[in-house]
Design a protein around this motif. Structure first.
Motif, short mmCIF file in Angstrom:
data_model
loop_
_atom_site.label_atom_id
_atom_site.label_comp_id
_atom_site.label_asym_id
_atom_site.label_seq_id
_atom_site.Cartn_x
_atom_site.Cartn_y
_atom_site.Cartn_z
N LYS A 59 6.88 -52.69 -73.04
CA LYS A 59 6.97 -52.01 -71.75
C LYS A 59 7.97 -50.85 -71.82
O LYS A 59 7.62 -49.79 -72.31
N ALA A 63 10.01 -53.64 -60.83
CA ALA A 63 9.41 -53.38 -62.15
C ALA A 63 9.00 -51.90 -62.24
O ALA A 63 9.44 -51.09 -61.42
N ASN A 64 8.18 -51.55 -63.22
CA ASN A 64 7.75 -50.16 -63.34
C ASN A 64 6.35 -49.96 -62.75
O ASN A 64 5.54 -49.20 -63.28
N ASN A 76 0.97 -50.74 -66.88
CA ASN A 76 2.44 -50.87 -66.81
C ASN A 76 3.13 -50.55 -68.13
O ASN A 76 4.15 -51.16 -68.49
N TYR A 81 9.65 -57.01 -67.98
CA TYR A 81 10.04 -55.77 -67.28
C TYR A 81 11.54 -55.72 -67.01
O TYR A 81 11.99 -55.02 -66.10
#
Ligand code: PLP
Length: 345
Positions: A187, A266-267, A6, A161
């Motif tokens: 992040k 989130a990613n 992530n 995130y």
């Protein structure tokens, strides 16, 4: 392609690299870190006062500081599962005991079980928000209910995130003295290697943590990187917007392929690939694409967690996944109870 941690898949803003080069000058390396300027700038960025901020060596260190300051042997940490394991790790190092409540099959927070557990006396509750590995958010209403139900319990909201969800509870700190928020540069800002994060809470709690903290846990190079990163935050926010667009596209693609996935804020996306998922993970690895296999968790059998990158990276991922379609037949055949993309509340 490293889609298993992530991280930012392309790296920080070029202006941050230039600032880091300047931070590497010999005279700057010879002196101990100086925190005041960085604390003021970061506090300004988060919209809080410098007294509310504790600078840490990443979120991991933030959790260690929280546990070292507040956790006594036998204290209870309550966590929804599955989640990021670091909360439990440092809590147990400090002699605490962990109680888990489980997300339901749609990955919704079990509010009733949490409220019941809170009644028994809980030192702290940790929420990754968005949560890793599910990508889900704690509903704001539920968080308010919990904060008010247990004013003596600390609620740590890990917003690692945040840039991908666009939501924060930092403004709530004024109202809830039992709320602690953490942020990181690992992040969206693309600085995981530097280990830079912070804790944001009310000034009294922050002061207690600063007193017990390793005095130089954040190093000067990390500070320079963080300051440059917020000075050039528009770069990161553009990156985050692009990742959100790619996330929607990947969710749509999964839906089109009949691959159930958890709608993410989130990613990364947690997707159900069925019993062949370990093999799918291995085949992707053979193609230099790393994803995170969650099969070791009995509640997440069949799930792979995939970090979302830029368009070109996601095209490569989709192309390789398409070649593995045969292995996914079983996932597609399964009727999933997961909320379909687009049905997010
Ligand atoms: C929820 C969550 N918090 C924190 C972190 C790590 O943050 P840091 O690099 O700041 O220690 C991660 C990393 O995967 C994460 O998933």
């Amino acid at each position: 392609m490293r889609l298993d941690f992530n991280e930012n898949t392309v790296g920080c803003a070029p202006a941050v690299v230039r600032a880091l080069r300047r931070a590497l000058e010999r005279d700057r390396l010879a002196t101990y870190p100086e925190y005041e300027t960085a604390r003021q700038k970061l506090a300004g960025y988060y919209g809080v006062s410098p007294e509310q901020l504790v600078l840490t060596n990443g979120t991991d260190d933030a959790m260690k500081v929280i546990c070292e300051t507040f956790v006594e042997p036998g204290d209870v940490l309550l966590v929804p599962a599955p989640t990021f394991p670091i909360y439990q790790f440092f809590h147990e190092v400090a002699g605490g005991r962990t109680e888990r409540v489980y997300y339901d099959e749609n990955f919704r927070l079990p509010l009733k079980s949490i409220l019941k557990a809170l009644k028994k006396g809980v030192r702290w509750v940790a929420f990754a928000n968005p949560n890793n590995p599910t990508g889900t958010m704690v509903p704001r209403r539920d968080l308010r209910v919990m904060l008010e139900a247990a004013p003596k319990t600390a609620f740590v909201v890990d917003e690692a995130y945040h840039e991908f969800s666009g939501e924060t509870v930092i403004p709530w700190i004024k109202k809830y003295p039992n709320l602690i928020v953490t942020r990181t540069f690992s992040k969206a800002f693309g600085l995981a290697a530097l280990r830079m994060g912070c804790i944001i809470t009310n000034p009294e709690t922050a002061e207690l943590m600063r007193r017990g903290q390793n005095p130089f846990s954040a190093n000067s190079v990390a500070l320079a990187g963080a300051v440059a990163a917020i000075e050039h935050a528009d770069y990161t926010l553009r990156f985050a917007a692009e990742i959100r667009a790619q996330r929607s596209e990947l969710e749509r693609w999964f839906a089109g392929q009949g691959i159930p996935c958890v709608p993410s804020r989130a990613n990364f996306i947690l997707a159900q690939f069925g019993p062949n998922s370990p093999e799918i993970g291995r085949r992707l690895r053979a193609k230099q694409i790393l994803v995170r296999d969650w099969n070791y968790d009995p509640r997440l059998r069949g799930f792979l967690r995939i970090t979302v990158g830029l368009g070109a990276q996601m095209r490569v991922l989709r192309r390789e996944l398409t070649k593995l379609r045969g292995l996914m037949e079983i996932a597609r055949g399964r009727r999933s109870k997961l909320v379909a993309p687009g049905e997010r509340s």
